[in-house]
Design a protein around this motif. Structure first.
Motif, PDB file in Angstrom:
ATOM      1  N   GLU A  79      29.971  55.462  40.904  1.00 52.03           N
ATOM      2  CA  GLU A  79      29.044  54.336  40.780  1.00 52.03           C
ATOM      3  C   GLU A  79      29.824  53.149  40.249  1.00 52.03           C
ATOM      4  O   GLU A  79      30.385  53.212  39.156  1.00 52.03           O
ATOM      5  N   THR A  80      29.858  52.067  41.025  1.00 50.61           N
ATOM      6  CA  THR A  80      30.601  50.874  40.636  1.00 50.61           C
ATOM      7  C   THR A  80      29.653  49.697  40.530  1.00 50.61           C
ATOM      8  O   THR A  80      28.834  49.467  41.420  1.00 50.61           O
ATOM      9  N   ASN A  81      29.778  48.967  39.453  1.00 50.44           N
ATOM     10  CA  ASN A  81      29.033  47.728  39.256  1.00 50.44           C
ATOM     11  C   ASN A  81      30.060  46.608  39.149  1.00 50.44           C
ATOM     12  O   ASN A  81      31.100  46.767  38.518  1.00 50.44           O
ATOM     13  N   ALA A  82      29.776  45.486  39.772  1.00 48.25           N
ATOM     14  CA  ALA A  82      30.647  44.313  39.655  1.00 48.25           C
ATOM     15  C   ALA A  82      29.821  43.162  39.102  1.00 48.25           C
ATOM     16  O   ALA A  82      28.693  42.937  39.544  1.00 48.25           O
ATOM     17  N   VAL A  83      30.382  42.457  38.154  1.00 50.96           N
ATOM     18  CA  VAL A  83      29.759  41.254  37.616  1.00 50.96           C
ATOM     19  C   VAL A  83      30.699  40.089  37.916  1.00 50.96           C
ATOM     20  O   VAL A  83      31.839  40.066  37.450  1.00 50.96           O
ATOM     21  N   VAL A  84      30.218  39.165  38.720  1.00 56.85           N
ATOM     22  CA  VAL A  84      30.995  37.979  39.079  1.00 56.85           C
ATOM     23  C   VAL A  84      30.560  36.840  38.172  1.00 56.85           C
ATOM     24  O   VAL A  84      29.363  36.594  37.990  1.00 56.85           O
ATOM     25  N   THR A  85      31.525  36.155  37.588  1.00 56.08           N
ATOM     26  CA  THR A  85      31.247  35.065  36.651  1.00 56.08           C
ATOM     27  C   THR A  85      31.428  33.722  37.332  1.00 56.08           C
ATOM     28  O   THR A  85      32.485  33.445  37.903  1.00 56.08           O
ATOM     29  N   LEU A  86      30.399  32.896  37.248  1.00 58.45           N
ATOM     30  CA  LEU A  86      30.422  31.511  37.725  1.00 58.45           C
ATOM     31  C   LEU A  86      30.408  30.626  36.492  1.00 58.45           C
ATOM     32  O   LEU A  86      29.512  30.745  35.651  1.00 58.45           O
ATOM     33  N   GLU A  87      31.401  29.760  36.359  1.00 61.43           N
ATOM     34  CA  GLU A  87      31.494  28.897  35.186  1.00 61.43           C
ATOM     35  C   GLU A  87      31.603  27.438  35.590  1.00 61.43           C
ATOM     36  O   GLU A  87      32.261  27.114  36.582  1.00 61.43           O
ATOM     37  N   GLN A  88      30.966  26.591  34.782  1.00 62.00           N
ATOM     38  CA  GLN A  88      31.115  25.158  34.990  1.00 62.00           C
ATOM     39  C   GLN A  88      32.438  24.732  34.377  1.00 62.00           C
ATOM     40  O   GLN A  88      32.759  25.082  33.248  1.00 62.00           O
ATOM     41  N   GLN A  89      33.206  24.003  35.164  1.00 61.44           N
ATOM     42  CA  GLN A  89      34.498  23.506  34.719  1.00 61.44           C
ATOM     43  C   GLN A  89      34.563  22.026  35.044  1.00 61.44           C
ATOM     44  O   GLN A  89      33.670  21.485  35.692  1.00 61.44           O
ATOM     45  N   ASP A  90      35.628  21.388  34.608  1.00 61.38           N
ATOM     46  CA  ASP A  90      35.803  19.984  34.955  1.00 61.38           C
ATOM     47  C   ASP A  90      35.740  19.831  36.463  1.00 61.38           C
ATOM     48  O   ASP A  90      36.458  20.501  37.197  1.00 61.38           O
TER      49      ASP A  90
END
Length: 143
Positions: A79-90
């Motif tokens: 069982e694999t879970n992936a969490v993708v991070t979206l970040e505000q940058q300049d």
């Protein structure tokens, strides 16, 4: 060998008031809704980051299955879970990471071998190669 797969998106309206629909070649998604509220405000619908996460989790798990087979091992369950991070940058937003978490039952595997093979799958699955973000892996062998 070259294989092409496709996905598509349709969008109408502005960023915040607009609406979109995502479809995949296989039909797994057919005009599935997505939009600003689903992406940034937790409203129902999909978003690109969760689609990338699903793609990364599934690709990694299939790659590990191949690598395990080459080592003479077969997973009872992974069982694999992936969490993708979206970040505000300049200057906008960026996908900065994909964190894979794996729980696996693999008869006959010891933890050192499991960690080595999982790391090899993380580095070599096609979606890992595609992503230019930091990719981490937490792997737990359940035996």
């Amino acid at each position: 060998m070259k294989i092409n797969r496709s996905g598509s998106a349709v969008w109408t309206g502005g960023l915040k008031d607009g609406k979109g629909a995502i479809s995949t070649q296989s039909g797994a998604l057919s005009a599935y809704p997505y939009g600003f509220a689903a992406r940034f405000e937790g409203q129902p619908g999909s978003n690109p980051e969760e689609l990338i996460a699903a793609a990364h989790a599934s690709c990694f798990t299939m790659a590990l299955s191949l690598i395990l087979g080459e080592a003479g091992l077969t997973a009872e369950k992974m069982e694999t879970n992936a969490v993708v991070t979206l970040e505000q940058q300049d200057g906008g937003f960026a996908v900065t990471a994909s964190r894979l978490t794996l729980k696996a039952t693999i008869p006959g595997a010891d933890d050192a071998t499991f960690q080595e093979l999982a790391g090899k799958a993380k580095a070599n699955c096609p979606i890992s190669k595609l992503l230019k973000a930091e990719i981490s892996l937490e792997a737990e062998l359940l035996n």
